[in-house]
Motif scaffolding. Structure first.
Motif, PDB file in Angstrom:
ATOM      1  N   SER A   1       0.927  -0.887   0.196  1.00 25.89           N
ATOM      2  CA  SER A   1       0.213  -0.186   0.185  1.00 25.89           C
ATOM      3  C   SER A   1       0.938   1.301  -0.028  1.00 25.89           C
ATOM      4  N   ARG A   2       0.472   1.694  -0.923  1.00 25.00           N
ATOM      5  CA  ARG A   2       1.444   2.945  -1.455  1.00 25.00           C
ATOM      6  C   ARG A   2       0.850   4.400  -1.294  1.00 25.00           C
ATOM      7  N   ARG A   3       0.699   5.168  -0.179  1.00 24.06           N
ATOM      8  CA  ARG A   3      -0.623   5.837   0.535  1.00 24.06           C
ATOM      9  C   ARG A   3      -0.225   7.555   0.267  1.00 24.06           C
ATOM     10  N   PHE A   4      -1.273   7.967  -0.142  1.00 23.81           N
ATOM     11  CA  PHE A   4      -0.355   9.656  -1.249  1.00 23.81           C
ATOM     12  C   PHE A   4      -0.876  10.362  -0.188  1.00 23.81           C
ATOM     13  N   ILE A   5      -1.718  10.173  -0.259  1.00 25.66           N
ATOM     14  CA  ILE A   5      -2.759  10.660   1.090  1.00 25.66           C
ATOM     15  C   ILE A   5      -2.872  10.094   2.096  1.00 25.66           C
ATOM     16  N   LEU A   6      -2.572  11.571   3.692  1.00 30.42           N
ATOM     17  CA  LEU A   6      -3.389  10.365   4.459  1.00 30.42           C
ATOM     18  C   LEU A   6      -4.034  11.361   6.371  1.00 30.42           C
ATOM     19  N   LYS A   7      -4.434  11.137   6.983  1.00 29.16           N
ATOM     20  CA  LYS A   7      -4.927  12.111   7.467  1.00 29.16           C
ATOM     21  C   LYS A   7      -3.815  13.284   8.007  1.00 29.16           C
ATOM     22  N   SER A   8      -2.446  13.350   8.134  1.00 28.12           N
ATOM     23  CA  SER A   8      -2.106  14.284   8.041  1.00 28.12           C
ATOM     24  C   SER A   8      -2.385  15.853   7.769  1.00 28.12           C
ATOM     25  N   ASP A   9      -2.803  15.394   5.931  1.00 27.66           N
ATOM     26  CA  ASP A   9      -2.713  16.029   5.514  1.00 27.66           C
ATOM     27  C   ASP A   9      -4.363  16.148   5.131  1.00 27.66           C
ATOM     28  N   GLY A  10      -4.599  16.427   6.036  1.00 28.69           N
ATOM     29  CA  GLY A  10      -6.082  17.552   6.213  1.00 28.69           C
ATOM     30  C   GLY A  10      -6.860  17.441   5.062  1.00 28.69           C
ATOM     31  N   MET A  11      -7.088  16.453   4.715  1.00 28.53           N
ATOM     32  CA  MET A  11      -8.308  16.350   3.325  1.00 28.53           C
ATOM     33  C   MET A  11      -9.472  16.109   3.501  1.00 28.53           C
ATOM     34  N   GLY A  12      -9.599  15.261   4.879  1.00 27.11           N
ATOM     35  CA  GLY A  12     -10.469  14.286   5.317  1.00 27.11           C
ATOM     36  C   GLY A  12     -11.015  13.043   4.991  1.00 27.11           C
ATOM     37  N   PHE A  13      -9.933  12.831   3.919  1.00 20.19           N
ATOM     38  CA  PHE A  13      -9.420  11.412   3.528  1.00 20.19           C
ATOM     39  C   PHE A  13      -8.510  11.073   2.881  1.00 20.19           C
ATOM     40  N   SER A  14      -8.157   9.491   2.977  1.00 18.99           N
ATOM     41  CA  SER A  14      -6.744   8.976   2.382  1.00 18.99           C
ATOM     42  C   SER A  14      -6.855   8.421   0.559  1.00 18.99           C
ATOM     43  N   PHE A  15      -5.710   8.332  -0.125  1.00 18.53           N
ATOM     44  CA  PHE A  15      -5.544   8.425  -1.383  1.00 18.53           C
ATOM     45  C   PHE A  15      -4.291   6.970  -1.265  1.00 18.53           C
ATOM     46  N   HIS A  16      -4.493   5.470  -1.819  1.00 18.22           N
ATOM     47  CA  HIS A  16      -3.769   4.794  -1.960  1.00 18.22           C
ATOM     48  C   HIS A  16      -3.740   3.965  -3.765  1.00 18.22           C
ATOM     49  N   GLU A  17      -2.110   3.858  -3.558  1.00 19.74           N
ATOM     50  CA  GLU A  17      -2.570   3.206  -4.618  1.00 19.74           C
ATOM     51  C   GLU A  17      -1.942   1.478  -3.897  1.00 19.74           C
ATOM     52  N   THR A  18      -2.496   0.254  -3.999  1.00 23.17           N
ATOM     53  CA  THR A  18      -2.731  -0.478  -3.447  1.00 23.17           C
ATOM     54  C   THR A  18      -1.773  -2.224  -5.061  1.00 23.17           C
ATOM     55  N   ILE A  19      -1.401  -2.200  -4.130  1.00 22.05           N
ATOM     56  CA  ILE A  19      -0.950  -4.116  -5.251  1.00 22.05           C
ATOM     57  C   ILE A  19      -1.012  -5.176  -4.527  1.00 22.05           C
ATOM     58  N   ILE A  20      -1.991  -5.612  -4.948  1.00 23.90           N
ATOM     59  CA  ILE A  20      -1.912  -7.171  -4.528  1.00 23.90           C
ATOM     60  C   ILE A  20      -1.572  -8.481  -5.177  1.00 23.90           C
ATOM     61  N   LYS A  21      -1.427  -8.890  -4.095  1.00 23.66           N
ATOM     62  CA  LYS A  21       0.530 -10.033  -4.675  1.00 23.66           C
ATOM     63  C   LYS A  21      -1.006 -10.954  -5.247  1.00 23.66           C
ATOM     64  N   ALA A  22      -0.300 -11.242  -6.323  1.00 23.05           N
ATOM     65  CA  ALA A  22      -1.163 -13.112  -7.112  1.00 23.05           C
ATOM     66  C   ALA A  22      -1.242 -13.364  -5.778  1.00 23.05           C
ATOM     67  N   GLY A  23      -2.289 -14.648  -6.396  1.00 22.66           N
ATOM     68  CA  GLY A  23      -2.747 -15.407  -5.706  1.00 22.66           C
ATOM     69  C   GLY A  23      -3.578 -15.129  -3.897  1.00 22.66           C
ATOM     70  N   THR A  24      -3.339 -13.882  -4.287  1.00 27.50           N
ATOM     71  CA  THR A  24      -4.105 -13.716  -2.520  1.00 27.50           C
ATOM     72  C   THR A  24      -5.515 -13.867  -2.294  1.00 27.50           C
ATOM     73  N   ASP A  25      -5.356 -14.227  -1.692  1.00 28.39           N
ATOM     74  CA  ASP A  25      -7.635 -14.481  -0.626  1.00 28.39           C
ATOM     75  C   ASP A  25      -7.276 -14.083   0.570  1.00 28.39           C
ATOM     76  N   MET A  26      -7.759 -12.691   0.589  1.00 31.30           N
ATOM     77  CA  MET A  26      -7.914 -11.952   1.560  1.00 31.30           C
ATOM     78  C   MET A  26      -9.308 -11.727   2.394  1.00 31.30           C
ATOM     79  N   PHE A  27      -9.755 -11.700   3.887  1.00 31.61           N
ATOM     80  CA  PHE A  27     -10.311 -11.448   4.164  1.00 31.61           C
ATOM     81  C   PHE A  27     -10.265 -10.549   5.044  1.00 31.61           C
TER      82      PHE A  27
END
Length: 126
Positions: free
Chosen positions: A23-49
C-alpha cells in the motif's frame, strides 16, 4: 497544494508491505483532506478476508484480474476500469488471480501505518 510522486513514496514510511499487498499512501490523515488516497498492489494468488468496520472505501482497478466476494452476497469480477465502493462496511473476500493495481480512497482517512487486524479491519488510529 500537495504534490507527490510515486517514486518518492516507494521505500518511504508511506509504503506499507505485507505478505498480501503493498500500500502506497499518497494522502493521509495528517494532510487534512478528510480522506486518504492509496495505490494498492494485491499480490497474485492472494485471498484475503477484509471487513472495514470503521471505514468506507472506494476502489478503482488500473490493472490485473481478480474478484471481490461479499459475504452472504454476490461475487464480482475485478478488471481494469472497474470500480467498487464498500459503502455499507461489507465483509468480503478479495482475491487476486493476477497482481491487481488498485487506486483506493478511505474515509475516515488512514494515518499511514494501519494493517489489517485479526478481523480484517483497520483500527481507528490518531
Amino acid at each position: 497544494m500537495i504534490v507527490r510522486h510515486l517514486d518518492d513514496i516507494r521505500g518511504s514510511e508511506r509504503e506499507v508491505e505485507t505478505d498480501n499487498f503493498i500500500s502506497r499512501r499518497f494522502i493521509l490523515k495528517s494532510d487534512g483532506m478528510g480522506f486518504s488516497f492509496h495505490e494498492t498492489i494485491i499480490k497474485a494468488g492472494t485471498d484475503m478476508f477484509i471487513w472495514y468496520a470503521n471505514h468506507v472505501e472506494s476502489v478503482y482497478c488500473i490493472s490485473g484480474k481478480g474478484e471481490i466476494e461479499v459475504v452472504g452476497g454476490e461475487t464480482y469480477p475485478i478488471e481494469p476500469g472497474m470500480l467498487y465502493a464498500l459503502d455499507g462496511h461489507e465483509k468480503h473476500y478479495l482475491r487476486a488471480e493476477q497482481e491487481l493495481r488498485l487506486m483506493c480512497v478511505f474515509n475516515p482517512a488512514l494515518t499511514g501505518r494501519e494493517v489489517h487486524d485479526e478481523n480484517g479491519t483497520y483500527p481507528i488510529l490518531d
